[in-house]
Design a protein around this motif. Structure first.
Motif, short mmCIF file in Angstrom:
data_model
loop_
_atom_site.label_atom_id
_atom_site.label_comp_id
_atom_site.label_asym_id
_atom_site.label_seq_id
_atom_site.Cartn_x
_atom_site.Cartn_y
_atom_site.Cartn_z
N LEU A 2 16.57 92.99 10.34
CA LEU A 2 18.00 92.65 10.38
C LEU A 2 18.33 91.55 9.36
N LEU A 3 17.51 90.50 9.33
CA LEU A 3 17.84 89.39 8.42
C LEU A 3 17.76 89.85 6.97
N SER A 4 16.83 90.75 6.67
CA SER A 4 16.74 91.30 5.31
C SER A 4 17.97 92.16 5.00
N ILE A 5 18.39 92.98 5.95
CA ILE A 5 19.60 93.80 5.76
C ILE A 5 20.80 92.89 5.50
N MET A 6 20.93 91.83 6.29
CA MET A 6 22.08 90.93 6.12
C MET A 6 22.07 90.27 4.74
N ASN A 7 20.89 89.93 4.25
CA ASN A 7 20.81 89.26 2.94
C ASN A 7 21.13 90.20 1.78
N ASN A 8 20.97 91.49 2.00
CA ASN A 8 21.10 92.43 0.89
C ASN A 8 22.29 93.39 0.99
N VAL A 9 23.03 93.30 2.07
CA VAL A 9 24.10 94.28 2.30
C VAL A 9 25.23 94.09 1.26
N PRO A 10 25.80 95.20 0.74
CA PRO A 10 26.90 95.04 -0.21
C PRO A 10 28.11 94.40 0.47
N MET A 11 28.72 93.44 -0.22
CA MET A 11 29.89 92.73 0.35
C MET A 11 31.13 93.47 -0.13
#
Ligand SMILES: NC(=O)c1ccc[n+]([C@@H]2O[C@H](COP(=O)([O-])OP(=O)(O)OC[C@H]3O[C@@H](n4cnc5c(N)ncnc54)[C@H](OP(=O)(O)O)[C@@H]3O)[C@@H](O)[C@H]2O)c1
Length: 241
Positions: free
Chosen positions: A216-225
């Protein structure tokens, strides 16, 4: 990554606990606010400040007021609250098992409480910094993926949560542009919530809370804004709404 504060709501959750440990170990994380119905007997890290809440509107408003000095600095938020069963509730297998009290209790925890937070957090999350809010949903809340039926309250509470996340994302895009809302499916994870249902799950499909928190923390760091809500699983795969 710029330094940040994390806010973890429903912090007694096994997945939340694992995420808090990872935030505490992250040098860029300046502090963690952990909100729960009950405080731990021993607070293990000086980095984490525990805040008690009964999740009433008044309590949520008061906590958001207390967090206002950190407005614009809290850029990782996890909203973990969810129930599937308790002493008086088990997921319904057939229509005859439907009870108003169960629908109300499950909707209250799984849908209403996360929405109250989304409503009150907007001014705190208004920021120049990219900010991600992960709300714990479940694949079972996907309307298009409902092949097996059953589990009425839980399924519908997560579908309703997904709709509230989608709807909030439209307004957040206007009023707090740097916020990304994520409806997150952790996969079947070894926690008290899934305990009674783990027998039918193959060993390699039952995740540890640590693994899911890392994902989850990796997804949050890399998710397109991109100002749109995302519905993502533990493997960063999109789920149909
Ligand atoms: N484990 C899985 O296999 C799985 C699969 C799909 C989705 N999920 C979702 O993941 C999230 C985290 O679950 P978990 O597996 O980590 O479960 P858990 O360890 O049983 O955590 C339960 C969570 O629900 C909150 N909660 C429980 N009863 C509540 C109530 N009456 N009022 C308000 N909050 C209440 C707790 O908050 P407090 O800190 O305030 O006690 C805690 O955040 C849930 O939303 C769940 O639906 C889990």
């Amino acid at each position: 990554m710029p330094s940040f504060y994390a806010l973890v709501i429903g912090a007694s959750s096994a997945i939340a606990q694992a995420a808090i440990k990872q935030f505490e170990a992250d040098q860029d994380c300046l502090g963690v606010f952990a909100v729960s119905r009950s405080l731990p007997s021993v607070a293990e890290s000086s980095k984490t400040q525990w805040l008690e809440s009964d999740y009433s509107e008044t309590s949520i408003q008061q906590i958001c007021k207390n967090l206002s000095p950190y407005s614009g600095k809290i850029s990782k938020v996890l909203i973990c609250n969810g129930i599937l069963h308790d002493e008086s509730i088990m997921p319904e297998r057939k229509l005859e098992e439907i009870r108003a009290s169960q629908l109300e209790a499950v909707f209250h925890t799984n849908t209403i409480i996360p929405m109250l937070w989304l409503s009150q957090l907007l001014p705190i999350l208004h920021s120049n910094q990219a900010t991600q809010v992960a709300l714990f949903s479940a694949r079972i809340g996907s309307i298009s993926d409902n092949k097996t039926g059953g589990w009425y309250s839980y399924r519908a509470s997560k579908a309703a949560l997904n709709m509230l996340i989608q709807t909030s994302s439209v307004e957040y895009a206007r009023r707090a542009k740097n916020v990304k809302l994520i409806a997150f499916h952790p996969g079947t994870t070894d926690t008290p919530l899934s305990k009674p249902f783990q027998r039918s799950v193959p060993k390699d499909k039952l995740f540890t809370a640590d693994f899911v928190a890392t994902q989850l923390l990796s997804i949050m760091n890399n998710v397109p804004m991109d100002n749109k809500a995302a519905y993502l699983d533990w493997n960063n795969q999109a789920i149909e709404w």
